[in-house]
Design an enzyme around this catalytic site. Structure first.
Site, PDB file in Angstrom:
ATOM      1  N   SER A 116     114.131 -29.213 -85.851  1.00 17.96           N
ATOM      2  CA  SER A 116     113.428 -28.337 -86.797  1.00 17.96           C
ATOM      3  C   SER A 116     114.158 -28.260 -88.133  1.00 17.96           C
ATOM      4  O   SER A 116     115.368 -28.455 -88.216  1.00 17.96           O
ATOM      5  CB  SER A 116     113.309 -26.923 -86.224  1.00 17.96           C
ATOM      6  OG  SER A 116     112.676 -26.946 -84.975  1.00 17.96           O
TER       7      SER A 116
HETATM    8  N1  SAH Z   1     114.420 -26.659 -80.876  1.00 14.25           N
HETATM    9  C1  SAH Z   1     114.455 -28.071 -81.135  1.00 14.25           C
HETATM   10  C2  SAH Z   1     113.161 -28.542 -81.770  1.00 14.25           C
HETATM   11  C3  SAH Z   1     112.636 -29.647 -80.979  1.00 14.25           C
HETATM   12  S1  SAH Z   1     110.977 -30.155 -81.268  1.00 14.25           S
HETATM   13  C4  SAH Z   1     115.659 -28.457 -81.952  1.00 14.25           C
HETATM   14  O1  SAH Z   1     116.380 -27.556 -82.414  1.00 14.25           O
HETATM   15  O2  SAH Z   1     115.930 -29.646 -82.124  1.00 14.25           O
HETATM   16  C5  SAH Z   1     110.158 -29.423 -79.887  1.00 14.25           C
HETATM   17  C6  SAH Z   1     110.634 -29.830 -78.525  1.00 14.25           C
HETATM   18  O3  SAH Z   1     109.786 -29.169 -77.597  1.00 14.25           O
HETATM   19  C7  SAH Z   1     110.517 -31.321 -78.214  1.00 14.25           C
HETATM   20  O4  SAH Z   1     111.747 -31.804 -77.791  1.00 14.25           O
HETATM   21  C8  SAH Z   1     109.471 -31.376 -77.108  1.00 14.25           C
HETATM   22  O5  SAH Z   1     109.714 -32.384 -76.143  1.00 14.25           O
HETATM   23  C9  SAH Z   1     109.615 -30.006 -76.488  1.00 14.25           C
HETATM   24  N2  SAH Z   1     108.456 -29.547 -75.716  1.00 14.25           N
HETATM   25  C10 SAH Z   1     107.138 -29.696 -75.982  1.00 14.25           C
HETATM   26  N3  SAH Z   1     106.392 -29.123 -75.025  1.00 14.25           N
HETATM   27  C11 SAH Z   1     107.254 -28.581 -74.137  1.00 14.25           C
HETATM   28  C12 SAH Z   1     107.089 -27.852 -72.924  1.00 14.25           C
HETATM   29  N4  SAH Z   1     105.893 -27.553 -72.416  1.00 14.25           N
HETATM   30  N5  SAH Z   1     108.207 -27.456 -72.255  1.00 14.25           N
HETATM   31  C13 SAH Z   1     109.445 -27.738 -72.728  1.00 14.25           C
HETATM   32  N6  SAH Z   1     109.663 -28.432 -73.864  1.00 14.25           N
HETATM   33  C14 SAH Z   1     108.574 -28.846 -74.562  1.00 14.25           C
END
Ligand code: SAH
Length: 227
Positions: free
Chosen positions: A75
């Site tokens: 993010s």
């Molecule tokens: N918080 C992260 C942002 C990652 S982007 C950071 O600081 O880097 C969002 C993430 O959510 C992705 O890795 C994606 O695989 C995950 N995601 C999407 N749907 C999900 C779900 N149902 N359960 C767990 N993770 C999920």
């Protein structure tokens, strides 16, 4: 508050990852309305360049989302700051926090550096393995599991804070249910390209209020696990 983190020499950074460049990011966040010094201090301390591929390290202190593989992104720092700040708003002092969507592990690392007890869930096993290595090498105590985060983490509920870092068409009831009285949930909600970053609060009587913090663009919250 001193962030709880162990910094190896590579965490200190040089050139585009140096403290001077990081301080510029902090000033930019401040200019864009982030005022909580604890949050700014955590962002100053956690080496974001160690949460992206080496090839992208020189861009790690730009205020932008970056690819982390598997079609996912780390993010944007302002969004991480805004979501983290929302947990502390109104004088609340959260202790246990659940993050849905570990991704690179950066948001979880920021929460852990703030001294919070962090639980994080990721559906893509490969990303989770890499994030866990980062937590270990920074000495951060983060509990994580490979699961569909839409079910939350019922065994560890309730949580004082819940951050959802992937976008869904609507708030997920199972997560709202795992919020402690007095707790705050922050989640990007909306169909299509962009979402609204919603903040939901549960008061001590269990009544829920909601407001919108910003317009954001997160990757989608998906079902099913990937190895
Ligand atoms: N918080 C992260 C942002 C990652 S982007 C950071 O600081 O880097 C969002 C993430 O959510 C992705 O890795 C994606 O695989 C995950 N995601 C999407 N749907 C999900 C779900 N149902 N359960 C767990 N993770 C999920």
């Amino acid at each position: 508050m001193t962030p709880r983190i162990r910094l190896q020499p590579e965490a200190l950074g040089v050139g585009m990852t140096s403290q001077r460049v990081r301080d510029r990011l902090i000033e930019r966040l401040r200019g864009n309305g982030i005022a909580d010094e604890r949050v700014l201090n955590a962002i100053r301390t956690v080496p974001r360049h160690l949460f992206v591929d080496e090839a992208l390290a020189t861009r790690a202190y730009e205020d932008t989302a970056l690819p982390i593989g598997h079609g996912q992104t780390i993010s944007q720092p302002w969004v991480v700051a805004k979501m983290t700040e929302a947990l502390f708003d109104g004088g609340a002092q959260p202790r246990r926090v659940l993050e849905v969507g570990t991704g690179s592990g950066y948001q979880a690392a920021i929460l852990a550096a703030l001294g919070l007890e962090v639980y994080t869930v990721e559906r893509i096993g490969d990303l989770l393995r890499i994030a866990r290595k980062r937590f270990r090498s920074l000495g951060l105590n983060v509990r994580s599991k490979h699961d569909d985060g839409r079910v939350g983490w019922p065994e560890e509920a309730p949580f004082d804070g819940i951050l959802v870092t992937a976008g869904a068409p609507a708030l997920v009831d199972a997560l709202t249910a795992q919020l402690a009285p007095g707790g705050t949930l922050v989640a990007p909600v909306g169909a299509g390209g962009g979402q609204s970053l919603l903040r939901l609060r549960k008061d001590v009587e269990g009544r829920i209020t909601q407001d919108t913090l910003a317009s954001v663009a997160f990757v989608p919250l998906l079902s099913g696990l990937v190895d």
